[in-house]
Scaffold this motif. Sequence first.
Motif, mmCIF file in Angstrom:
data_model
loop_
_atom_site.group_PDB
_atom_site.id
_atom_site.type_symbol
_atom_site.label_atom_id
_atom_site.label_comp_id
_atom_site.label_asym_id
_atom_site.label_seq_id
_atom_site.Cartn_x
_atom_site.Cartn_y
_atom_site.Cartn_z
ATOM 1 N N ALA A 174 0.833 -1.204 0.000
ATOM 2 C CA ALA A 174 0.000 0.000 0.000
ATOM 3 C C ALA A 174 0.869 1.257 0.000
ATOM 4 C CB ALA A 174 -0.928 -0.010 1.208
ATOM 5 N N LYS A 175 2.016 1.177 0.686
ATOM 6 C CA LYS A 175 2.925 2.337 0.754
ATOM 7 C C LYS A 175 3.661 2.542 -0.568
ATOM 8 C CE LYS A 175 6.668 4.328 3.496
ATOM 9 N NZ LYS A 175 5.939 5.603 3.704
ATOM 10 N N PHE A 176 3.905 1.432 -1.288
ATOM 11 C CA PHE A 176 4.635 1.507 -2.558
ATOM 12 C C PHE A 176 3.779 0.899 -3.689
ATOM 13 C CE2 PHE A 176 7.829 0.760 0.804
ATOM 14 C CZ PHE A 176 8.467 1.998 0.765
ATOM 15 N N PRO A 177 2.699 1.566 -4.064
ATOM 16 C CA PRO A 177 1.792 0.982 -5.066
ATOM 17 C C PRO A 177 2.397 0.899 -6.464
ATOM 18 C CG PRO A 177 1.160 3.236 -4.578
ATOM 19 C CD PRO A 177 2.241 2.895 -3.605
ATOM 20 N N VAL A 178 3.364 1.757 -6.778
ATOM 21 C CA VAL A 178 3.953 1.785 -8.117
ATOM 22 C C VAL A 178 5.437 1.477 -8.054
ATOM 23 C CG1 VAL A 178 4.383 3.167 -10.185
ATOM 24 C CG2 VAL A 178 2.241 3.455 -8.911
ATOM 25 N N THR A 179 6.185 2.302 -7.354
ATOM 26 C CA THR A 179 7.635 2.156 -7.260
ATOM 27 C C THR A 179 7.980 1.279 -6.068
ATOM 28 O OG1 THR A 179 7.865 4.388 -8.154
ATOM 29 C CG2 THR A 179 9.822 3.384 -7.174
ATOM 30 N N VAL A 180 8.191 0.008 -6.312
ATOM 31 C CA VAL A 180 8.506 -0.943 -5.254
ATOM 32 C C VAL A 180 10.006 -0.929 -5.007
ATOM 33 C CG1 VAL A 180 8.400 -3.364 -4.560
ATOM 34 C CG2 VAL A 180 6.554 -2.366 -5.919
ATOM 35 N N PRO A 181 10.455 -0.731 -3.771
ATOM 36 C CA PRO A 181 11.890 -0.761 -3.481
ATOM 37 C C PRO A 181 12.521 -2.070 -3.927
ATOM 38 C CG PRO A 181 10.659 0.032 -1.590
ATOM 39 C CD PRO A 181 9.657 -0.468 -2.565
ATOM 40 N N ARG A 182 13.791 -2.001 -4.319
ATOM 41 C CA ARG A 182 14.483 -3.169 -4.843
ATOM 42 C C ARG A 182 14.426 -4.334 -3.863
ATOM 43 N NH1 ARG A 182 18.884 -3.685 -8.538
ATOM 44 N NH2 ARG A 182 18.872 -1.416 -8.689
ATOM 45 N N ALA A 183 14.629 -4.064 -2.571
ATOM 46 C CA ALA A 183 14.648 -5.141 -1.578
ATOM 47 C C ALA A 183 13.300 -5.852 -1.512
ATOM 48 C CB ALA A 183 15.017 -4.574 -0.200
ATOM 49 N N LEU A 184 12.208 -5.083 -1.539
ATOM 50 C CA LEU A 184 10.873 -5.675 -1.494
ATOM 51 C C LEU A 184 10.559 -6.409 -2.797
ATOM 52 C CD1 LEU A 184 8.186 -6.111 -0.060
ATOM 53 C CD2 LEU A 184 7.450 -3.856 -0.901
ATOM 54 N N SER A 185 10.999 -5.837 -3.922
ATOM 55 C CA SER A 185 10.771 -6.472 -5.218
ATOM 56 C C SER A 185 11.400 -7.864 -5.267
ATOM 57 C CB SER A 185 11.351 -5.593 -6.331
ATOM 58 O OG SER A 185 11.214 -6.218 -7.583
ATOM 59 N N HIS A 186 12.621 -7.996 -4.784
ATOM 60 C CA HIS A 186 13.283 -9.292 -4.789
ATOM 61 C C HIS A 186 12.672 -10.229 -3.737
ATOM 62 C CE1 HIS A 186 16.203 -7.451 -7.449
ATOM 63 N NE2 HIS A 186 16.783 -8.629 -7.599
#
Length: 502
Positions: free
Chosen positions: A96-108
Motif C-alpha cells: 500500500a505504501k509503494f503501489p507503483v515504485t517498489v523498493p528493490r529489496a521488497l521487489s526481490h
Amino acid sequence: MAGLMEDSDEYRGVRIVGSELVDNYTVYVIEVYSGIYNWKVKHRYSDFYDLHEKLTAENQIEWNLLPPKKIIGKNSKSLVERREKDLEIYLQALLAKFPVTVPRALSHFLHFHLYDIHGIAAVLAEELYHNGEQLLVAGEVFHMRPLQLYAVTQLLRHTKPTCINGDAKTDLGHILDFTCRLKYLKISGTRGPVGTSNIQEHLLPYDLSVFKSLCQIEISHSDAKLIKGFTSCKKALATMTVQYSTSSMKEILVPEALEFDHWEAEGTSSDCPITAVVPKWSTLTTVDMSHNHIASIDDSVKLTPQIEFMALSHNNISSIENLQHLYNLIHLDLSYNKLSALEGVHSKIGNIKTLNLSGNLLESLRGLHKLYSLVNLDLSNNNIKQVEEIQNIGNLPCLENVTLTENPLTIIPDYRTKVLAQFGDRAAEVCLDNTNTTERELDTVEVLKAIQKAKEAKNKLNNADKKMSEDFQLPTASSSFPANAPSSPLYRPVISSQANYT
C-alpha cells in the motif's frame, strides 16, 4: 488474452496461505498475485527481519511495523498462526505504501523481478545499462525469454514514463536502444507453468517490432500466432529458426495471410483479385522450422526466393510442394516426416546438393533419378526393401554420400557390395553408410558387374534369337491365307508339305 500483470498498479496483492516446518524453523508460504496471475514465495521470519532492516534504513519505514521476534515457543502452533496474520498485514501495508515504485529489496523479496512486468523490465534494463554496449560490439547472441519480451511489450503500451522508479539504470530506454541495434537474438520459452507461478510462458503474446537490425533469430516454445511484428525483421534477417511453435509456415512467413482473403508476393503477376501485396524476405538464406506440426510446404515460400538451406524435419509433411519457387535451394532436410512417394520431385528441387529423407515412409526411390546435382543423400530409417531401387540413384553423376541404414534391404547378404554394384564405374567414389568403400568390396563389385554384364549379354542374345525365330516363322494356313486361295505351290502351307514326310 488477459495481460500478465498488465494493470499491476491496481491488482497487486499478497497473502500468507500457510507455513511449513523445515529443519526446526518455520517457513511462511506467501502468495503474490497480480490480475489473473499468481506465484508463491517462501520465507522464514529472519528473511522478513532482514527485509525490514533494509526498508527502515533506505525507505523510512517505521520499525514497529514488523511483528516482533519470539524466542520461546517460536514454532508453537498458536504463535505461527498469529504470526501468519501479522506478517500478511505487514506485507499488505508495504504494498500500500509503494503501489507503483517498489523498493528493490521488497521487489526481490516478493519475486517481482521474476514474474512482474515492472520488475522483469527493470532487471533487464539494468543489465543492458551495464553490459549492452559490450554485447553489441562483441556480436554475441543475446538470449531472451518470452516473459521478458511480454513485459517490454506491455510496458510500451502504457502511457507512463519509461522510468517510473526514478532509477536511471532501470529506464526502459536502455532496452529499446539495445533491441534496435541487436543483430543476433535467441528466444527460448518453456512449456508448463513458469517457476512457482501459474504463468504459461509459451502462450504469452509479444511484439518483435522493436528489433530493427536482426540478422539471425531463433525462437522456441512460443505460439507463433501470438507473435507480432515479425515482418519488421525482413530487411536484414538472414537466418531464421522457429521450433516447437507453429503448425503452419504461413504463420511465420506471411502472417498477413490471416488478415487478407488473397495475397501475392511483390513483383508477382496474378490474374486473381489481390487484397494484399506482401514484401519478400529479400535477405533470408537459412530457414529452420523443424520440430513443429507443419503439415504442408505451402505457397508462403514464394516470399523467400533467396533460401539456400531449409530444415523441416520432425513435422507432418506428406508431399514435396512449392519448392520450385526456391531457385537457390541446395540443402533440404525433410527427415522424420510422412513422405511415402517421390515422383516428380526433380521438378521441385532440381538443383539440390544435400537431401535428407531419413525417417520417412519410403519404399521406392523413383523420382530421384534426375537430381543430377545431388552430392549427399540420407535415406536411413525408411522401408526400402529391394536392392534394385538403388538403380534410381545409381547413375547420378555427383552423388558421393549415401546412407541406407535401418532399412529392410540392409539385412540382405552382401548388402554393401550389391548396393555399390548399382553405381557401376562410380562405386569407388561412393561412401555408403558413412563408410568408405574398401578394395576388397571393389573387387567383389567388379565380379558382380561382370556377372551382371554376362546376364545382360545372354538375355540380349536370347532376345535376339527369339526375335529372329519369330521373324522367320511362316504363317499357318488357317491364319494367313483366304479360303479361296489358288492351289499353287507358292501358297502351299509348310505344315501340309511336312505332313507328307510323316
